[in-house]
Scaffold this active site. Structure first.
Site, PDB file in Angstrom:
ATOM      1  N   HIS A  77       0.868  -1.174   0.000  1.00 41.89           N
ATOM      2  CA  HIS A  77       0.000   0.000   0.000  1.00 41.89           C
ATOM      3  C   HIS A  77       0.907   1.227   0.000  1.00 41.89           C
ATOM      4  CE1 HIS A  77      -3.951  -1.846   1.767  1.00 41.89           C
ATOM      5  NE2 HIS A  77      -3.586  -2.412   0.646  1.00 41.89           N
ATOM      6  N   CYS A  88      -5.580   2.127   5.900  1.00 41.94           N
ATOM      7  CA  CYS A  88      -6.266   0.891   6.279  1.00 41.94           C
ATOM      8  C   CYS A  88      -5.708   0.362   7.603  1.00 41.94           C
ATOM      9  CB  CYS A  88      -6.089  -0.146   5.175  1.00 41.94           C
ATOM     10  SG  CYS A  88      -4.392  -0.811   5.096  1.00 41.94           S
ATOM     11  N   CYS A 119      -1.800  -0.298   7.368  1.00 39.60           N
ATOM     12  CA  CYS A 119      -0.981   0.910   7.333  1.00 39.60           C
ATOM     13  C   CYS A 119      -1.103   1.713   8.624  1.00 39.60           C
ATOM     14  CB  CYS A 119      -1.350   1.746   6.116  1.00 39.60           C
ATOM     15  SG  CYS A 119      -1.031   0.850   4.562  1.00 39.60           S
ATOM     16  N   GLU A 170       1.345   3.761   2.031  1.00 39.23           N
ATOM     17  CA  GLU A 170       2.039   4.062   3.277  1.00 39.23           C
ATOM     18  C   GLU A 170       3.165   3.066   3.544  1.00 39.23           C
ATOM     19  OE1 GLU A 170      -2.321   5.195   3.572  1.00 39.23           O
ATOM     20  OE2 GLU A 170      -1.184   3.456   2.884  1.00 39.23           O
ATOM     21  N   SER A 216      -7.503   7.666   3.726  1.00 41.04           N
ATOM     22  CA  SER A 216      -7.451   7.199   5.108  1.00 41.04           C
ATOM     23  C   SER A 216      -6.747   5.837   5.171  1.00 41.04           C
ATOM     24  CB  SER A 216      -8.888   7.083   5.644  1.00 41.04           C
ATOM     25  OG  SER A 216      -8.918   6.654   6.979  1.00 41.04           O
TER      26      SER A 216
END
Length: 146
Positions: A50, A79, A82, A52, A77
């Site tokens: 992901h 998950c 992350c 991040e 936002s």
């Protein structure tokens, strides 16, 4: 708009241009970007990259004291995975581009003492909404939905 959020948006655009999911992230310490990344699950055939996670990986190994001065920016936002990484490294502040299209465990994160700032940036909202509408199966895969 915050200049660091702009950089995260640039990362999201790059991910989309590569055929991936348009989510971008930057890690900022003492006013400097030390890591940047975008969702590379599709591009790398990865289960965990992901935006991040890619950003944190690209920042490299940092001292615990560095993370305590950090802000993590993400166009969406974060998950559970992350958010967990941010909590593990005790990153005290997360700036979120938007949480309209997806909302991670924000209440849990703030309950653990993290300052969470949601910008509700129109470009972030629109970019993610367009992607979800055109690639729903890919989006569901990314968030672990059947």
């Amino acid at each position: 708009m915050d200049r660091f959020l702009k950089e995260a948006i640039a990362e999201a655009r790059q991910g989309l241009a590569e055929g991936g999911i348009p989510i971008g992230s930057v890690l900022v310490i003492d006013g400097e970007i030390v890591g940047r990344g975008h969702n590379r699950r599709i591009q790398n055939g990865s289960a965990i990259l992901h935006a991040e996670m890619d950003c944190l990986e690209n920042a490299g190994r940092l001292a615990a004291s560095d993370y305590l001065r950090a802000t993590l920016y993400s166009t969406l936002s974060p998950c559970d995975m992350c958010s967990g990484a941010a909590l593990l490294y005790k990153i005290p502040r997360i700036v979120v581009g938007e949480n309209v299209n997806f909302r991670g465990p924000e209440d849990y994160v703030t309950g653990r003492g993290v300052e969470l700032i949601v910008a509700n940036d129109p470009e972030c909202v629109e970019m993610m909404a367009r992607f979800i509408a055109t690639r729903p199966a890919l989006w569901n895969e990314d968030i672990g939905e059947p």
